[in-house]
Design a protein around this motif. Structure first.
Motif, short mmCIF file in Angstrom:
data_model
loop_
_atom_site.label_atom_id
_atom_site.label_comp_id
_atom_site.label_asym_id
_atom_site.label_seq_id
_atom_site.Cartn_x
_atom_site.Cartn_y
_atom_site.Cartn_z
N ILE A 9 0.85 -1.20 0.00
CA ILE A 9 0.00 0.00 0.00
C ILE A 9 0.88 1.25 0.00
O ILE A 9 0.64 2.19 -0.76
N ALA A 10 1.94 1.25 0.82
CA ALA A 10 2.83 2.42 0.88
C ALA A 10 3.51 2.66 -0.47
O ALA A 10 3.76 3.81 -0.85
N ALA A 11 3.78 1.58 -1.19
CA ALA A 11 4.45 1.70 -2.50
C ALA A 11 3.48 1.98 -3.63
O ALA A 11 3.90 2.15 -4.78
N GLY A 12 2.17 1.99 -3.33
CA GLY A 12 1.17 2.24 -4.36
C GLY A 12 0.86 1.02 -5.21
O GLY A 12 0.19 1.13 -6.23
N GLU A 13 1.32 -0.15 -4.75
CA GLU A 13 1.09 -1.39 -5.52
C GLU A 13 -0.28 -1.98 -5.24
O GLU A 13 -0.79 -2.76 -6.04
N ILE A 14 -0.86 -1.65 -4.10
CA ILE A 14 -2.22 -2.05 -3.75
C ILE A 14 -2.97 -0.77 -3.43
O ILE A 14 -2.47 0.08 -2.67
N PRO A 15 -4.14 -0.58 -4.02
CA PRO A 15 -4.86 0.68 -3.80
C PRO A 15 -5.37 0.84 -2.38
O PRO A 15 -5.69 -0.14 -1.70
N ALA A 16 -5.39 2.08 -1.93
CA ALA A 16 -5.95 2.42 -0.62
C ALA A 16 -6.42 3.87 -0.71
O ALA A 16 -5.97 4.63 -1.57
N ASP A 17 -7.32 4.21 0.19
CA ASP A 17 -7.85 5.58 0.23
C ASP A 17 -6.90 6.40 1.11
O ASP A 17 -7.09 6.52 2.33
N ILE A 18 -5.88 6.93 0.49
CA ILE A 18 -4.82 7.62 1.23
C ILE A 18 -5.26 9.03 1.62
O ILE A 18 -5.77 9.78 0.79
N VAL A 19 -5.07 9.37 2.90
CA VAL A 19 -5.47 10.70 3.38
C VAL A 19 -4.26 11.58 3.69
O VAL A 19 -4.39 12.79 3.82
N TYR A 20 -3.09 10.97 3.84
CA TYR A 20 -1.86 11.75 4.09
C TYR A 20 -0.67 10.88 3.71
O TYR A 20 -0.68 9.68 3.95
N GLN A 21 0.37 11.50 3.13
CA GLN A 21 1.63 10.77 2.96
C GLN A 21 2.78 11.74 2.83
O GLN A 21 2.62 12.86 2.36
N ASP A 22 3.93 11.32 3.32
CA ASP A 22 5.17 12.05 3.11
C ASP A 22 6.29 11.02 2.95
O ASP A 22 6.02 9.84 2.72
N ASP A 23 7.53 11.46 3.07
CA ASP A 23 8.63 10.53 2.81
C ASP A 23 8.81 9.49 3.91
O ASP A 23 9.49 8.48 3.71
N GLN A 24 8.18 9.69 5.06
CA GLN A 24 8.35 8.76 6.18
C GLN A 24 7.14 7.89 6.48
O GLN A 24 7.27 6.82 7.07
N MET A 25 5.94 8.36 6.11
CA MET A 25 4.71 7.67 6.58
C MET A 25 3.58 7.83 5.58
O MET A 25 3.59 8.71 4.72
N VAL A 26 2.59 6.94 5.72
CA VAL A 26 1.38 6.97 4.89
C VAL A 26 0.18 6.73 5.80
O VAL A 26 0.22 5.85 6.66
N ALA A 27 -0.88 7.50 5.58
CA ALA A 27 -2.14 7.28 6.31
C ALA A 27 -3.24 7.00 5.31
O ALA A 27 -3.37 7.69 4.30
#
Ligand code: 5GP
Ligand code: ZN
Length: 114
Positions: A9-27
């Motif tokens: 999910i963090a790599a964008g290989e599986i879709p998710a409803d992302i609400v925040y991301q930066d170089d360290q974390m994904v929500a």
């Protein structure tokens, strides 16, 4: 880690409803929400759980906990929110990549929640 759901999910290989991301974390929104707002916050780094943290991870974890303020505010949680990290089998963890559950509107829930 190549075979980890949340790494994908963090790599964008599986879709998710992302609400925040930066170089360290994904929500992203939990696929099976247990509250009206249920967001998962993960480090991009593959860390299995709180039990596998190393001293060098302290800055990352601090940044993530600080970021819960912004994520909760942007989710409209003006009255507060709950952060949970299930760790290991005894803690009820199902996905072995560290994640903080950010939950809103849980006042009628019991303390353990789920
Ligand atoms: P745990 O029990 O490990 O603390 O929580 C894992 C959470 O991940 C659960 O709340 C579950 O609903 C969520 N989850 C599992 N698979 C997926 C998925 O593929 N996408 C999203 N967005 N959430 C997932
Ligand atoms: Zn992972």
């Amino acid at each position: 880690m190549t075979d980890c759901l949340f790494c994908k999910i963090a790599a964008g290989e599986i879709p998710a409803d992302i609400v925040y991301q930066d170089d360290q974390m994904v929500a992203f929104k939990d696929i099976a929400p247990k509250a009206s707002v249920h967001i998962l916050l993960i480090p991009r780094k593959h860390i299995v759980s709180l039990a596998e943290l190393e001293p060098g991870d302290s800055g990352l974890i601090g940044e993530m906990l600080l970021k819960t303020q912004q994520i909760a505010a942007e989710a409209g949680l003006k009255e507060g929110y709950r952060v949970i990290a299930n760790s290991g089998d005894g803690g009820g963890q199902e996905v072995p990549h560290l994640h903080f559950h950010i939950l809103g509107d849980v006042r009628d829930d019991n303390w353990v929640g789920f």
